[in-house]
Design an enzyme around this catalytic site. Structure first.
Site, PDB file in Angstrom:
ATOM      1  N   ASN A  56      -6.921   0.052  11.314  1.00  0.00           N
ATOM      2  CA  ASN A  56      -5.882   0.699  12.112  1.00  0.00           C
ATOM      3  C   ASN A  56      -4.944  -0.354  12.691  1.00  0.00           C
ATOM      4  OD1 ASN A  56      -8.266   0.180  13.774  1.00  0.00           O
ATOM      5  ND2 ASN A  56      -7.353   1.394  15.407  1.00  0.00           N
ATOM      6  N   GLU A  69      -7.309   4.574   7.230  1.00  0.00           N
ATOM      7  CA  GLU A  69      -7.319   5.273   5.944  1.00  0.00           C
ATOM      8  C   GLU A  69      -5.929   5.274   5.320  1.00  0.00           C
ATOM      9  OE1 GLU A  69     -10.043   7.748   8.746  1.00  0.00           O
ATOM     10  OE2 GLU A  69      -8.358   6.362   8.931  1.00  0.00           O
TER      11      GLU A  69
END
Length: 159
Positions: A56, A69
């Site tokens: 992140n 992701e």
């Protein structure tokens, strides 16, 4: 944040799954999360066995932050390999070592994973693990995002 009700397979991870989870755990260490202090790592296995990772990346303008992701899937896409994603592992937790529960992809990431799955034309294995990798859930996108909207709804790509 455990989703035990959506568990698909409670068995021990395979060696390939363990390597993917370990790569996600390693990516967690690269998180830029000075605001939430919550690090997330993701790892993708491509059809040729290559593993790509993402962490992140927060921004002072919170809405511009990127989930692990999304970073990993964008990296695969940048290399022309969006359709080659076969599996994804996700892990995360408080940077101060707080709660060590299993996390699952957020709603936005579930939609991004849907795009990758549909463009690849095959179901993706989704592994969600505790920060130490000791507990793992194997999930399907249908369990995480039932009745999803995807490329096929627009007449694009397989799916």
């Amino acid at each position: 944040m455990s989703e035990k009700a959506t568990r698909q397979d409670p068995t021990t991870p395979t060696p390939d799954e363990r390597a993917l989870i370990d790569a996600a755990r390693g990516a967690m260490a690269q998180a830029h999360a000075p605001y939430s202090r919550f690090a997330v790592g993701a790892a993708l296995r491509l059809t040729d066995g290559t593993i790509l990772t993402g962490a992140n990346f927060e921004n002072a303008s919170y809405g511009l932050s990127l989930c692990a992701e999304t970073v990993a899937i964008a990296a695969a896409n940048a290399q022309g390999q969006l359709r080659d994603i076969a599996a994804i592992a996700v892990t995360g937790g408080a940077m101060d070592g707080g709660d060590g529960g299993i996390i699952t992809p957020c709603g936005r990431c579930r939609q991004i994973i849907k795009e990758a799955q549909d463009m690849g034309g095959r179901p993706l294995a989704i592994l969600c693990a505790t920060p130490d990798g000791a507990a793992v859930l194997r999930l399907t996108l249908d369990a995480l995002l039932p009745h999803a909207f995807g490329p096929a709804n627009l007449g694009i790509g397989p799916g």
